[in-house]
Every structure is written in structure tokens, then in C-alpha cells.
Design a protein around this motif. Structure first.
Motif, mmCIF file in Angstrom:
data_model
loop_
_atom_site.group_PDB
_atom_site.id
_atom_site.type_symbol
_atom_site.label_atom_id
_atom_site.label_comp_id
_atom_site.label_asym_id
_atom_site.label_seq_id
_atom_site.Cartn_x
_atom_site.Cartn_y
_atom_site.Cartn_z
ATOM 1 N N LEU A 196 0.640 -1.156 -0.023
ATOM 2 C CA LEU A 196 -0.087 0.084 -0.093
ATOM 3 C C LEU A 196 0.973 1.286 0.099
ATOM 4 C CD1 LEU A 196 -2.785 1.595 0.283
ATOM 5 C CD2 LEU A 196 -2.596 1.053 2.777
ATOM 6 N N ALA A 197 1.803 1.427 0.888
ATOM 7 C CA ALA A 197 2.747 2.329 1.012
ATOM 8 C C ALA A 197 3.335 2.694 -0.435
ATOM 9 C CB ALA A 197 3.808 2.171 2.174
ATOM 10 N N SER A 198 3.974 1.517 -0.978
ATOM 11 C CA SER A 198 4.537 1.490 -2.202
ATOM 12 C C SER A 198 3.572 2.153 -3.495
ATOM 13 C CB SER A 198 4.951 0.255 -2.759
ATOM 14 O OG SER A 198 6.147 0.017 -2.578
ATOM 15 N N LYS A 199 2.377 1.832 -3.379
ATOM 16 C CA LYS A 199 1.484 2.114 -4.425
ATOM 17 C C LYS A 199 1.015 3.800 -4.109
ATOM 18 C CE LYS A 199 -0.870 0.522 -7.392
ATOM 19 N NZ LYS A 199 -0.236 0.168 -8.901
ATOM 20 N N MET A 200 1.076 4.101 -2.780
ATOM 21 C CA MET A 200 1.008 5.510 -2.689
ATOM 22 C C MET A 200 1.933 6.393 -3.244
ATOM 23 S SD MET A 200 -0.358 5.454 1.370
ATOM 24 C CE MET A 200 -2.176 5.202 1.936
ATOM 25 N N ILE A 201 3.019 5.895 -3.026
ATOM 26 C CA ILE A 201 4.215 6.670 -3.639
ATOM 27 C C ILE A 201 4.219 6.667 -4.835
ATOM 28 C CG2 ILE A 201 6.960 6.473 -3.529
ATOM 29 C CD1 ILE A 201 7.001 4.928 -1.130
ATOM 30 N N GLU A 202 4.043 5.449 -5.652
ATOM 31 C CA GLU A 202 3.882 5.560 -7.069
ATOM 32 C C GLU A 202 2.896 6.611 -7.664
ATOM 33 O OE1 GLU A 202 2.552 1.997 -9.094
ATOM 34 O OE2 GLU A 202 4.053 0.960 -7.650
ATOM 35 N N VAL A 203 1.655 6.546 -6.963
ATOM 36 C CA VAL A 203 0.650 7.410 -7.351
ATOM 37 C C VAL A 203 0.779 8.924 -7.067
ATOM 38 C CG1 VAL A 203 -1.926 7.769 -7.054
ATOM 39 C CG2 VAL A 203 -1.220 5.609 -6.986
ATOM 40 N N ALA A 204 1.449 9.209 -5.720
ATOM 41 C CA ALA A 204 1.662 10.433 -5.520
ATOM 42 C C ALA A 204 2.809 10.987 -6.278
ATOM 43 C CB ALA A 204 2.312 10.429 -4.049
ATOM 44 N N GLN A 205 3.883 10.222 -6.945
ATOM 45 C CA GLN A 205 4.794 10.762 -7.809
ATOM 46 C C GLN A 205 4.000 10.920 -9.282
ATOM 47 O OE1 GLN A 205 7.559 7.559 -7.454
ATOM 48 N NE2 GLN A 205 9.170 9.053 -6.604
ATOM 49 N N GLN A 206 3.449 10.003 -9.567
ATOM 50 C CA GLN A 206 2.825 10.092 -11.037
ATOM 51 C C GLN A 206 1.960 11.211 -11.151
ATOM 52 O OE1 GLN A 206 1.028 6.323 -12.249
ATOM 53 N NE2 GLN A 206 0.475 7.039 -14.429
ATOM 54 N N PHE A 207 0.972 11.409 -10.232
ATOM 55 C CA PHE A 207 -0.175 12.479 -10.326
ATOM 56 C C PHE A 207 0.156 13.552 -9.485
ATOM 57 C CE2 PHE A 207 -1.691 8.451 -11.376
ATOM 58 C CZ PHE A 207 -2.600 8.476 -12.600
ATOM 59 N N HIS A 208 1.436 13.805 -8.852
ATOM 60 C CA HIS A 208 1.739 15.046 -8.095
ATOM 61 C C HIS A 208 0.513 15.284 -7.002
ATOM 62 C CE1 HIS A 208 4.851 15.644 -10.678
ATOM 63 N NE2 HIS A 208 3.929 15.497 -12.068
ATOM 64 N N LEU A 209 0.267 14.213 -6.118
ATOM 65 C CA LEU A 209 -0.724 14.420 -5.252
ATOM 66 C C LEU A 209 -0.437 15.376 -4.223
ATOM 67 C CD1 LEU A 209 -1.829 10.694 -4.194
ATOM 68 C CD2 LEU A 209 -2.732 12.269 -6.281
ATOM 69 N N PRO B 23 10.663 16.210 1.225
ATOM 70 C CA PRO B 23 10.029 17.375 1.008
ATOM 71 C C PRO B 23 9.532 17.546 -0.332
ATOM 72 C CG PRO B 23 12.293 17.745 1.615
ATOM 73 C CD PRO B 23 12.072 16.069 1.325
ATOM 74 N N GLY B 24 8.226 18.098 -0.211
ATOM 75 C CA GLY B 24 7.602 18.182 -1.472
ATOM 76 C C GLY B 24 6.614 17.336 -1.738
ATOM 77 N N GLY B 25 6.658 16.135 -0.881
ATOM 78 C CA GLY B 25 5.619 15.112 -1.043
ATOM 79 C C GLY B 25 4.361 15.683 -0.454
ATOM 80 N N PRO B 26 3.401 14.655 -0.539
ATOM 81 C CA PRO B 26 1.928 15.123 -0.127
ATOM 82 C C PRO B 26 1.856 14.865 1.462
ATOM 83 C CG PRO B 26 2.212 12.604 -0.794
ATOM 84 C CD PRO B 26 3.585 13.244 -1.006
ATOM 85 N N LYS B 27 0.808 15.859 1.921
ATOM 86 C CA LYS B 27 0.743 16.108 3.237
ATOM 87 C C LYS B 27 -0.347 14.863 3.644
ATOM 88 C CE LYS B 27 2.407 20.200 3.870
ATOM 89 N NZ LYS B 27 3.570 20.322 4.657
ATOM 90 N N TYR C 91 2.146 7.628 6.079
ATOM 91 C CA TYR C 91 3.238 8.254 6.768
ATOM 92 C C TYR C 91 4.585 7.690 6.063
ATOM 93 C CZ TYR C 91 6.806 9.680 10.108
ATOM 94 O OH TYR C 91 7.949 9.914 10.729
ATOM 95 N N LEU C 92 4.714 6.424 5.801
ATOM 96 C CA LEU C 92 5.684 5.806 5.210
ATOM 97 C C LEU C 92 5.988 6.222 3.809
ATOM 98 C CD1 LEU C 92 5.494 2.018 5.943
ATOM 99 C CD2 LEU C 92 7.445 3.616 6.432
ATOM 100 N N ALA C 93 4.854 6.713 3.107
ATOM 101 C CA ALA C 93 5.019 7.111 1.609
ATOM 102 C C ALA C 93 5.463 8.661 1.806
ATOM 103 C CB ALA C 93 3.709 7.061 0.898
ATOM 104 N N GLN C 94 4.921 9.239 2.598
ATOM 105 C CA GLN C 94 5.275 10.614 2.924
ATOM 106 C C GLN C 94 6.897 10.729 2.893
ATOM 107 O OE1 GLN C 94 4.021 12.688 6.374
ATOM 108 N NE2 GLN C 94 3.361 14.480 5.016
ATOM 109 N N GLN C 95 7.274 9.936 4.012
ATOM 110 C CA GLN C 95 8.641 9.865 4.495
ATOM 111 C C GLN C 95 9.537 9.676 3.113
ATOM 112 O OE1 GLN C 95 10.023 11.471 7.371
ATOM 113 N NE2 GLN C 95 7.756 11.945 7.324
ATOM 114 N N SER C 96 9.366 8.631 2.384
ATOM 115 C CA SER C 96 9.879 8.334 1.458
ATOM 116 C C SER C 96 10.200 9.271 0.237
ATOM 117 C CB SER C 96 9.430 6.811 0.740
ATOM 118 O OG SER C 96 9.412 6.675 -0.434
ATOM 119 N N LEU C 97 8.875 9.949 0.073
ATOM 120 C CA LEU C 97 8.912 11.074 -0.865
ATOM 121 C C LEU C 97 9.735 12.373 -0.719
ATOM 122 C CD1 LEU C 97 5.201 10.506 -2.137
ATOM 123 C CD2 LEU C 97 7.352 10.396 -3.463
#
Ligand code: GMT
Length: 378
Positions: free
Chosen positions: A77-90, A114-118, A106-112
Motif C-alpha cells: 500500500l505504501a509503495s502504491k501510494m508513493i507511485e501514485v503520488a509521484q505520477q499524479f503529483h498528489l 520534502p515536496g511530497g503529499p501532506k 506516513y511511510l509514503a510521505q517520508q519516502s517522498l
């Protein structure tokens, strides 16, 4: 503060249940208001397909491998959140139900970085009262509640419970459930009743996921008290672990012939409109979305005096409150509504007024937008 449309990833349980339904309705209403909505989950959320408004769905697949005794869904799930956030600039990842959605966000956000989603987490009830406070989930739930950028709870009761269980000092914003009044509204009497009951027969309805917390056996007990006094049918919408027990109890109390087990249904709004009274005697309820849906259909409600339910129902004003194991009292309240038209009309009117004034999408969805905008500005 930005007022441009936002790109929002929503994660929820896609199965029938209040948190998933609320998350799906919220996504649809946000999309109607111009935001770009991406559902990220292991299946298409329940009730999603019927919305006319365009929304994205990203399926999370968790591979099985002989080494994994338990497939690691949270990581997929965290991995998919990262992918989608990157691809669509969530801009936002909104997790409904803390476990495991909040920690994955939270994991997705940390992995992305600064500039990642809130990140936002909405607590719905059993994630705190049952699951989150189980020792095996306690520490990670406590951590994730403090780690995300904003937390909302569906009632004041749940807010206070979260503080007392986890000792968190972070702000928790109460945003109560809402109902789509273009779907849940009073229909003319009799429009769908003939599908379920004989002419002149009164109809009691219950809707839940039939987990022990819903007290479906209490529903049968209360209905049996009523049935001894007058002819009536009980419509049970939903399915779950207590279905077999409820059926056995209905048989042993001699009312099985009057209880219809309808299973999980999409046409909940139609079936609710066949009812004369709605019964929700849960052992616990953080809010009680099913009762709100019934009220929006103009159905008087008898519900239990637990959790956040009194924030929706004021006893004797817009519904009746009883104890979950007060079977006779529950049966008496059903009887009162079914035999005293003045009471039924008064409760129905007051219920509709509460819905109109406090629980429409128009009143509630902007509160979520405010949370998003506030954390975007942080
Ligand atoms: O009621 C359930 O078991 C489903 C559960 C869920 O998480 O899907 O519903 C919870 O969330 C709803 C939407 O916010 C609330 O209206 C329900 O009161 C709450 N259920 C419980 O607290 C038991």
C-alpha cells in the motif's frame, strides 16, 4: 492558503462498512467540487461504481510468496501510494481508518521527502476502541496518530476516547459523518414496501456489517418483543459473523418467519424507505452512519445510548435512545413508534431537520477541505 483544486489520494477499506462508505462519498463530493480524487486500495471501494463523477482507482496488489506467512499489505500500500503520488503529483494522502492506512501514508510521505503529499487520518471508531488499543497494534497506532499532518475524528466522543487511550496531545478535529441527501431522502409511502411486507404489516429495518459490536442478536430480541404485540416484519440489511447466530436466535424465539435476511445490498436507500422504524442497538458506535442514513430517509430511529450516537440522536427529540441490552425497552420504543402516529411524525420531522441543519455533504465536506488547506499551508 491555496484555493486551487487539490489532488487527493484516498485510502479506505473497500468492503461494506461505515468508514469505507464515508470515504467513498467524501471522494465523490470532493470530485464534484473540482478536486482530482485517486482511490488507493486493494479493491474498488464499495458503492464507488455508481457515482457519475470521474475518479481514479489504483489497485494495491500484495504478492504472496512462500516465505511470507502474512502478505505485507501495508508495504504494498505504501509503495502504491508513493507511485501514485509521484505520477499524479498528489497534494494529500487521506487515510480512513488508522490501521494500517495511516502508517502507510506516513511511510509514503517520508519516502517522498520534502515536496511530497501532506497526510490526513480520519479515525472512524473501532480503529481506536477495538483494534488500535489491542496491545499488538497499540504502539504503531499511537505513533501514526502523532505522525500524520492532521487527524480528524467522527465524533467528540471518539476524540476524547483517542486522547484517553493514546494520551496524544496533538490537535484532533471533529468532523461528523454526512449523508448524501440526493440519494437518501423520504420516498412516498408504499413505493417499495410491497416488496417486503403484506399490506398493513409494519416494517422494522436494521443495517450493519453483523459484527458482534453491532449487537444483531439484540435486534432480534427487541423485534421478538415487538412481534408478540403486533404483526411486523424485520428487514436485515448486511452480512457478517453474527448472521448465523441471529438466524438461530430468530428461530428459537419463534420469529424466523418474519425476519428477512437481505444480505449486502447496493439499494440501501430503497430498502430503508420501506421501513416504519430503524433499529441500531450497537454495543458501541463512534457515530452511527446507518442511523443517519435512515433519518435522512425520514425513518424514525431507535438506537443505543453509546459512543457518539447521542451527538446525532437526542432522546425523545429526533429518535429514541436505549441501552444495547434493554430488549424490552427497545421493543416498547418500536411499538410506540408503530402505534402512535403523532410520535412517529414528530421524530421523523425532527430527524429530517437535524440532517438538513448539520449532516449534509454541503455542510460537512468543506470542513475536510479546510483541513486540507490548513496543512497545505504549513
Ligand atoms: O460500524 C462498523 O463496524 C464499520 C465501521 C468502519 O470502520 O467501517 O464504522 C465506523 O465508521 C462509521 C463512519 O465513520 C461510523 O459511523 C460508525 O459508527 C463506526 N462504527 C463503529 O464505531 C462500531
Amino acid at each position: 492558503m491555496t484555493d486551487r483544486p487539490l489532488k487527493i489520494g484516498i485510502t479506505c477499506y473497500p468492503v461494506p462498512g461505515g468508514s469505507g462508505i464515508l470515504a467513498t462519498e467524501l471522494g465523490a463530493k470532493l470530485a464534484e467540487r473540482g478536486h482530482e480524487i485517486h482511490f488507493i486500495s486493494h479493491a474498488l471501494p464499495y458503492r464507488l461504481e455508481r457515482f457519475g463523477v470521474p475518479m481514479y482507482f489504483h489497485e494495491v496488489e500484495t504478492p504472496t510468496y512462500p516465505l511470507f506467512k502474512y502478505p505485507p499489505y501495508t508495504l504494498s500500500l505504501a509503495s502504491k501510494m508513493i507511485e501514485v503520488a509521484q505520477q499524479f503529483h498528489l497534494d494529500i494522502l487521506h487515510a480512513h481508518y488508522a490501521i494500517p492506512h495511516a502508517i502507510a501514508a506516513y511511510l509514503a510521505q517520508q519516502s517522498l521527502g520534502p515536496g511530497g503529499p501532506k497526510t490526513v487520518c480520519t479515525l472512524h471508531g473501532t480503529d481506536i476502541t477495538l483494534v488500535g488499543s489491542d496491545r499488538s497494534f497499540f504502539e504503531i497506532t499511537r505513533f501514526s496518530i502523532d505522525a500524520v499532518d492532521a487527524v480528524t475524528t467522527v465524533s467528540e466522543y471518539l476524540k476524547n476516547k483517542t486522547i484517553s487511550v493514546f494520551g496524544t496531545q496533538r490537535p484532533l478535529e471533529v468532523i461528523r459523518n454526512f449523508v448524501d441527501t440526493s440519494r437518501f431522502y423520504p420516498r412516498p409511502e408504499g413505493e417499495c414496501r410491497s416488496r417486503f411486507a403484506e399490506p398493513g404489516e409494519r416494517v422494522v429495518t436494521h443495517l450493519s456489517n453483523f459484527r458482534p459490536v453491532k449487537n444483531v442478536t439484540g435486534v432480534i430480541q427487541m423485534f421478538a418483543h415487538l412481534r408478540r404485540r403486533m404483526p411486523a416484519k424485520l428487514l436485515l440489511i448486511g452480512d457478517g459473523p453474527q448472521t448465523a447466530e441471529a438466524f438461530a436466535l430468530a428461530q428459537s424465539l419463534g420469529v424466523a418467519g418474519d425476519v428477512k435476511f437481505l444480505g449486502n445490498r447496493e439499494d440501501v436507500d430503497q430498502i430503508l424507505c420501506a421501513a416504519d422504524v430503524f433499529l441500531l442497538p450497537s454495543n458501541f458506535e463512534a457515530f452511527g452512519l446507518a442511523a443517519l442514513e435512515a433519518m435522512a430517509c425520514g425513518i424514525p430511529v431507535v438506537a443505543s445510548r453509546v459512543g457518539g450516537v447521542p451527538e446525532l440522536i437526542e432522546d425523545c427529540v429526533n429518535g429514541f435512545l436505549i441501552g444495547p441490552d434493554e430488549y424490552k425497552e427497545g421493543g416498547d420504543r418500536l411499538y410506540q413508534i408503530l402505534t402512535d402516529p403523532a410520535t412517529a411524525t414528530r421524530l421523523r420531522g425532527a430527524g429530517l431537520k437535524s440532517v438538513r441543519e448539520r449532516f449534509t455533504a454541503e455542510a460537512v465536506v468543506p470542513l475536510y477541505e479546510d483541513v486540507y488547506r490548513k496543512i497545505m499551508a504549513m
